[in-house]
Design a protein around this motif. Sequence first.
Motif, PDB file in Angstrom:
ATOM      1  N   ASP A 405       0.845  -1.191  -0.005  1.00 59.28           N
ATOM      2  CA  ASP A 405      -0.088   0.024   0.003  1.00 59.28           C
ATOM      3  C   ASP A 405       0.869   1.343   0.239  1.00 59.28           C
ATOM      4  N   GLY A 406       2.191   1.194  -0.155  1.00 59.63           N
ATOM      5  CA  GLY A 406       2.995   2.323  -0.411  1.00 59.63           C
ATOM      6  C   GLY A 406       3.776   2.923   0.959  1.00 59.63           C
ATOM      7  N   LEU A 407       3.554   2.160   2.073  1.00 57.24           N
ATOM      8  CA  LEU A 407       4.197   2.729   3.160  1.00 57.24           C
ATOM      9  C   LEU A 407       5.533   2.347   3.337  1.00 57.24           C
ATOM     10  N   GLU A 408       6.537   3.155   3.581  1.00 59.65           N
ATOM     11  CA  GLU A 408       7.782   2.651   3.688  1.00 59.65           C
ATOM     12  C   GLU A 408       7.866   2.190   5.189  1.00 59.65           C
ATOM     13  N   LEU A 409       8.595   1.124   5.398  1.00 59.42           N
ATOM     14  CA  LEU A 409       8.779   0.515   6.777  1.00 59.42           C
ATOM     15  C   LEU A 409      10.311   0.240   6.783  1.00 59.42           C
ATOM     16  N   SER A 410      10.619   0.088   8.041  1.00 51.72           N
ATOM     17  CA  SER A 410      12.236  -0.071   8.369  1.00 51.72           C
ATOM     18  C   SER A 410      12.358  -0.993   9.503  1.00 51.72           C
ATOM     19  N   GLY A 411      13.703  -1.485   9.733  1.00 53.28           N
ATOM     20  CA  GLY A 411      14.031  -2.214  10.870  1.00 53.28           C
ATOM     21  C   GLY A 411      15.465  -2.665  10.808  1.00 53.28           C
ATOM     22  N   TRP A 412      15.788  -3.459  11.892  1.00 57.44           N
ATOM     23  CA  TRP A 412      17.146  -3.553  12.194  1.00 57.44           C
ATOM     24  C   TRP A 412      17.518  -4.976  11.854  1.00 57.44           C
ATOM     25  N   TRP A 413      18.647  -5.146  10.977  1.00 58.86           N
ATOM     26  CA  TRP A 413      19.013  -6.477  10.698  1.00 58.86           C
ATOM     27  C   TRP A 413      20.494  -7.048  11.337  1.00 58.86           C
ATOM     28  N   TYR A 414      20.211  -8.033  12.068  1.00 61.52           N
ATOM     29  CA  TYR A 414      21.296  -8.773  12.972  1.00 61.52           C
ATOM     30  C   TYR A 414      21.570  -9.613  12.127  1.00 61.52           C
TER      31      TYR A 414
END
Length: 667
Positions: A405-414
């Motif tokens: 739906d076009g929303l930018e998401l982010s997170g942390w990659w271990y």
Amino acid sequence: MTDNRATGNTFATGDRVAGDNTVSTFTDRRRLQLLAEPDSGGPIHPLHSIRPLPDCLAAQSATSGALSPDGQSLAFVSDRDGLPALWVLSLAGPGEPREPVRLDTGPDQVRQVSWSPDGRWLTCLLAPFGGEQTRVLALRPDGAEQRTLAGGPGGAGTLGAWRPDGALVGITEASRRGGGASTAYAVDPATGRRTELATGPAAVVCSFSPNGRHAVVRVGRRGTRQLLWVDVWSGRRVPLLAEADATVADARFAAGGTRLYLHTDSGRDRAALLELAVTRTGPRRSATPKVVAARLDADLDLFARHGDRLALVWNEYGRSEVELLEPDAGLTCALRAPAEVVTSCAFSADGNWLLLGAEGPTTPPHLVRCRPGADEFERLAPTEPPSWSPDELVNPVPLRFTTEDGLELSGWWYAPHGGLGSGPTASPAAQQTDQPTVLWLHGGPEAQERPTFAPLLQSLAAAGVAVFAPNVRGSSGYGRGFVNADNGELRFAAITDVAEAARFLITAGLADPNRIGIAGRSYGGYLTLAALVHFPELFRVGVDICGMADLETFFAYTEPWIATAATSKYGDPDQDRELLRELSPLHRIERLVAPLLVVHGEHDTNVPLVEAEQVVQALRERGAAPGFLLFPDEGHEIHGTANRATFVREVVHWLTNHLLEADSQTA
């Protein structure tokens, strides 16, 4: 996809037995002995079969620092003896040995401490078994003359701001008899005498004016906060925000008491610092707040004041940035942060020191001080730095992706050392991988996954399992609109975000599509269950840590003050009953096929134990054998250091057993 009917194991900690066919005991708080169910036929892997975990499991922490007015002592909360307790450290001269002294406040865990401006009192927030029925305790700095000011069995106390002369402290009290309302008071710590300030959901005393006549009290449900100007003498109350629409709301009086600093996102997307002119009778008529400090790319996370100088801590996509500001002079000075995340900020009484709480992926929570404007930090507590080399642990890197739906998401990659995405840019792999991966989901939902100290995630990486910790919609740190993007029926989109995070890892070549696990705590536990029943084809194994399974029973059995504040987020249990039922994973439990470990604290009254028991019972009735790890001496969080070590080892054990098998099974 592995089916939990064939491979699940059930166990508990302590003397509690989790079901008629469960046999598990603690022999000494250092070793958990697991025994298979007689009829499960499931394999049992001894603890020594998993890879050695990093030394960070034994790390000490120090939080909630409070300097004495003369600057000669520091009060703080530390688990150096195994449970969070109150400690006082004499700040000797540079190079001189320092050893903190523990003040005996009884068996309850300590969450927070503050020092009165006149130096005569400490107040601390105590939590029996780490639960929600907290109480506020006043005591002398030597531990004498202890007196409960608020809270206790059947209720909860909250610690607020001190009056500048130290004669009164702001506290809040809620009780089961009072429903969901909380009442804020100004309390004399010497006598316990109270003056009522305001009543409302989640009330907190933010600040007192220099002469003590006025106070600011925050009230309101989650996402609908308001700040009230209170005349302590007459009881008159005036709203300070044009709309009760804030997710962030705090306030401090400026020097002289003619201005009020407002920390809020009311009427704007990003939390900022505003200034409001005030008089002895309240806000000036037609006065509108003036912006003092605001950013388009960051939320104001914390602020502190001394005289005309302000310390600001910004949250830019999870990392902290610190700056000093003198608004009248127009001077700004950036400071180096002592670690990736700054968790607390305060000036000393004379303004010569800035006390900061901080932590990072390789650094446990600790307290430092520095001269304002200087980049050299003096470590105060714990007195010794961690015993391991930072290179032994993983520094996560941020990853971003866009939902359908076009929303930018982010997170942390271990990434495990040498694993995919462990390089300096963490660029996705060019082809498919066999790397096992776990999605980790934070609580809240109005919290944020940040590069903090996370022994569980570090231990998974050490065991060869990559971890991606996304911030799905509803998380804080990305503006008010993002926080509110999962309210009510919008929560279905947040559940879909979890699936999209898994698909992103597969498409990017960072995760083996047949070896993805999922785990989360509190609201993250709820999301784990929801993802497992909505998207069972994506996940091979799951861990639900004190998550809600049925939102109807959550509202029925949680503390009333927690339920009242949560209706604006999840829905009203009377008016939105069908929505809550549709959002509840328990009503789709027949779709849960991945092996599931359920973890809970017996004294959890935030997300009550019934939520875990319902999941375990429903799965057993369908022939499954879920794991059940119960801590009889913990609440909503696992604070005991021995229990934390057990928790990490058993969760890693559960996940690696299903993700590191030699032959990957397909769905």
